[in-house]
Design a protein around this motif. Structure first.
Motif, PDB file in Angstrom:
ATOM      1  N   TRP A 191      40.476  28.178  10.145  1.00 46.45           N
ATOM      2  CA  TRP A 191      39.463  27.176   9.556  1.00 46.45           C
ATOM      3  C   TRP A 191      39.979  26.340   8.434  1.00 46.45           C
ATOM      4  N   MET A 192      39.301  25.074   8.254  1.00 45.38           N
ATOM      5  CA  MET A 192      39.930  24.338   7.073  1.00 45.38           C
ATOM      6  C   MET A 192      38.725  23.585   6.591  1.00 45.38           C
ATOM      7  N   LYS A 193      38.540  23.498   5.459  1.00 40.76           N
ATOM      8  CA  LYS A 193      37.450  22.986   4.753  1.00 40.76           C
ATOM      9  C   LYS A 193      37.949  21.616   3.641  1.00 40.76           C
ATOM     10  N   LEU A 194      37.546  20.715   4.094  1.00 44.78           N
ATOM     11  CA  LEU A 194      38.110  19.470   3.243  1.00 44.78           C
ATOM     12  C   LEU A 194      37.073  19.316   2.124  1.00 44.78           C
ATOM     13  N   VAL A 195      37.638  19.189   1.051  1.00 41.62           N
ATOM     14  CA  VAL A 195      36.773  19.144  -0.445  1.00 41.62           C
ATOM     15  C   VAL A 195      37.541  18.228  -1.269  1.00 41.62           C
ATOM     16  N   ARG A 196      36.839  17.823  -2.294  1.00 44.71           N
ATOM     17  CA  ARG A 196      37.232  16.712  -3.266  1.00 44.71           C
ATOM     18  C   ARG A 196      37.966  17.689  -4.303  1.00 44.71           C
ATOM     19  N   CYS A 197      39.127  17.178  -4.775  1.00 48.80           N
ATOM     20  CA  CYS A 197      39.806  17.734  -5.686  1.00 48.80           C
ATOM     21  C   CYS A 197      39.330  17.429  -7.062  1.00 48.80           C
ATOM     22  N   VAL A 207      45.437  14.907   0.038  1.00 47.52           N
ATOM     23  CA  VAL A 207      44.244  15.606   0.474  1.00 47.52           C
ATOM     24  C   VAL A 207      44.311  17.054   0.447  1.00 47.52           C
ATOM     25  N   HIS A 208      42.944  17.472  -0.339  1.00 50.96           N
ATOM     26  CA  HIS A 208      42.797  18.805  -0.812  1.00 50.96           C
ATOM     27  C   HIS A 208      41.929  19.741   0.140  1.00 50.96           C
ATOM     28  N   PHE A 209      42.317  20.745   0.845  1.00 43.95           N
ATOM     29  CA  PHE A 209      41.583  21.458   1.674  1.00 43.95           C
ATOM     30  C   PHE A 209      41.594  22.962   1.203  1.00 43.95           C
ATOM     31  N   ILE A 210      40.622  23.862   1.605  1.00 45.38           N
ATOM     32  CA  ILE A 210      40.601  25.141   1.139  1.00 45.38           C
ATOM     33  C   ILE A 210      40.752  25.670   2.765  1.00 45.38           C
ATOM     34  N   VAL A 211      41.571  26.628   3.074  1.00 45.65           N
ATOM     35  CA  VAL A 211      42.095  27.037   4.260  1.00 45.65           C
ATOM     36  C   VAL A 211      41.828  28.454   4.559  1.00 45.65           C
ATOM     37  N   LYS A 252      42.502  30.393  -0.305  1.00 44.42           N
ATOM     38  CA  LYS A 252      43.809  29.496  -0.401  1.00 44.42           C
ATOM     39  C   LYS A 252      43.445  28.107  -0.283  1.00 44.42           C
ATOM     40  N   VAL A 253      44.034  27.341  -1.157  1.00 44.12           N
ATOM     41  CA  VAL A 253      44.118  25.957  -1.195  1.00 44.12           C
ATOM     42  C   VAL A 253      45.306  25.321  -0.675  1.00 44.12           C
ATOM     43  N   ALA A 254      45.228  24.432   0.109  1.00 44.81           N
ATOM     44  CA  ALA A 254      46.284  23.433   0.640  1.00 44.81           C
ATOM     45  C   ALA A 254      46.330  22.088  -0.125  1.00 44.81           C
ATOM     46  N   TYR A 255      47.369  21.526  -0.617  1.00 46.55           N
ATOM     47  CA  TYR A 255      47.593  20.099  -0.925  1.00 46.55           C
ATOM     48  C   TYR A 255      48.512  19.411   0.290  1.00 46.55           C
ATOM     49  N   VAL A 256      47.884  18.467   0.947  1.00 45.61           N
ATOM     50  CA  VAL A 256      48.550  17.985   2.104  1.00 45.61           C
ATOM     51  C   VAL A 256      48.862  16.576   1.707  1.00 45.61           C
ATOM     52  N   THR A 257      50.234  16.172   1.698  1.00 43.55           N
ATOM     53  CA  THR A 257      50.706  14.777   1.307  1.00 43.55           C
ATOM     54  C   THR A 257      50.724  14.064   2.623  1.00 43.55           C
ATOM     55  N   LEU A 258      50.212  12.967   2.700  1.00 40.95           N
ATOM     56  CA  LEU A 258      50.324  11.939   3.810  1.00 40.95           C
ATOM     57  C   LEU A 258      51.413  11.049   3.764  1.00 40.95           C
ATOM     58  N   PRO A 259      51.777  10.168   4.487  1.00 38.54           N
ATOM     59  CA  PRO A 259      52.906   9.353   3.999  1.00 38.54           C
ATOM     60  C   PRO A 259      52.242   8.205   2.911  1.00 38.54           C
ATOM     61  N   ASP A 310      51.681   4.817   3.072  1.00 36.32           N
ATOM     62  CA  ASP A 310      50.947   3.746   3.550  1.00 36.32           C
ATOM     63  C   ASP A 310      49.791   4.526   3.965  1.00 36.32           C
ATOM     64  N   VAL A 311      49.566   5.477   4.027  1.00 35.70           N
ATOM     65  CA  VAL A 311      48.529   5.934   4.445  1.00 35.70           C
ATOM     66  C   VAL A 311      47.471   6.673   3.313  1.00 35.70           C
ATOM     67  N   GLU A 312      46.256   6.044   3.132  1.00 35.43           N
ATOM     68  CA  GLU A 312      45.427   6.350   2.109  1.00 35.43           C
ATOM     69  C   GLU A 312      44.131   6.849   2.697  1.00 35.43           C
ATOM     70  N   PHE A 313      43.671   8.043   2.155  1.00 29.02           N
ATOM     71  CA  PHE A 313      42.575   9.048   2.360  1.00 29.02           C
ATOM     72  C   PHE A 313      41.494   8.623   1.534  1.00 29.02           C
ATOM     73  N   LYS A 314      40.402   8.233   2.101  1.00 28.39           N
ATOM     74  CA  LYS A 314      39.319   7.875   1.190  1.00 28.39           C
ATOM     75  C   LYS A 314      37.955   8.759   1.981  1.00 28.39           C
ATOM     76  N   PHE A 315      37.227   9.412   1.056  1.00 31.89           N
ATOM     77  CA  PHE A 315      36.087  10.167   1.516  1.00 31.89           C
ATOM     78  C   PHE A 315      35.100   8.792   1.993  1.00 31.89           C
ATOM     79  N   PRO A 316      34.325   9.421   3.111  1.00 35.16           N
ATOM     80  CA  PRO A 316      33.432   8.310   3.559  1.00 35.16           C
ATOM     81  C   PRO A 316      32.156   8.418   2.723  1.00 35.16           C
TER      82      PRO A 316
END
Length: 149
Positions: free
Chosen positions: A24-30, A39-43, A92-99, A101-107
């Motif tokens: 399971w993965m949970k997307l959270v604000r850093c 992007v910051h996940f709790i996994v 466990k916390v996972a920091y995922v780096t995207l390319p 040109d890709v920008e993640f923004k919380f909805p």
């Protein structure tokens, strides 16, 4: 553990087997500011860096450049009622780096102006309903609301 273990093999058709991941993965604000492509996940504690990368790429089709993980120790505190020390679970916390040109923004799930307008509208409707209730029961102020004419 997980409830997603594969069912036991049984002879005959059809085979009722659904293969779901035990992760399971949970997307959270850093809590600290990060660049827009991180992007910051709790996994799940059992997930590795490669599991996180494959999970995002294969299931959600998200391009992943790099994944770094760390294990956060759960907080220890004294139980207020009994007095003994209690420790929360590690995670466990996972920091995922995207390319780049890709920008993640919380909805924006709860826009402020629309929510306030909806609240004002429902408040006015409630006031109007209460006024009609008072008008109905003006003759008999001590009677219950369901006993109106």
């Amino acid at each position: 553990m997980s409830t997603r273990w594969y069912p036991a093999y049984q002879r005959g058709n059809p085979q009722l087997r659904v293969f779901l991941p035990n992760f399971w993965m949970k997307l959270v604000r850093c809590p600290v500011s990060q660049p827009p492509n991180i992007v910051h996940f709790i996994v799940s504690n059992e997930m590795t860096r490669m599991d996180v990368k494959n999970y995002l790429e294969k299931i959600y089709n998200i391009p992943v450049v790099h994944v770094s993980t760390r294990i956060v120790m759960g907080t220890t505190r004294r139980d207020p009622g009994k007095g003994y020390v209690v420790k929360d679970d590690d995670y466990k916390v996972a920091y995922v780096t995207l390319p780049r040109d890709v920008e993640f923004k919380f909805p924006d799930l709860f826009p402020e102006n629309k929510k306030v307008e909806d609240d004002k509208k429902s408040l006015e409707e409630a006031k109007k309903g209460f006024r009609t209730y008072l008008e109905k029961n003006k003759k008999d102020p001590g009677s219950p609301g369901w006993f109106s004419f």
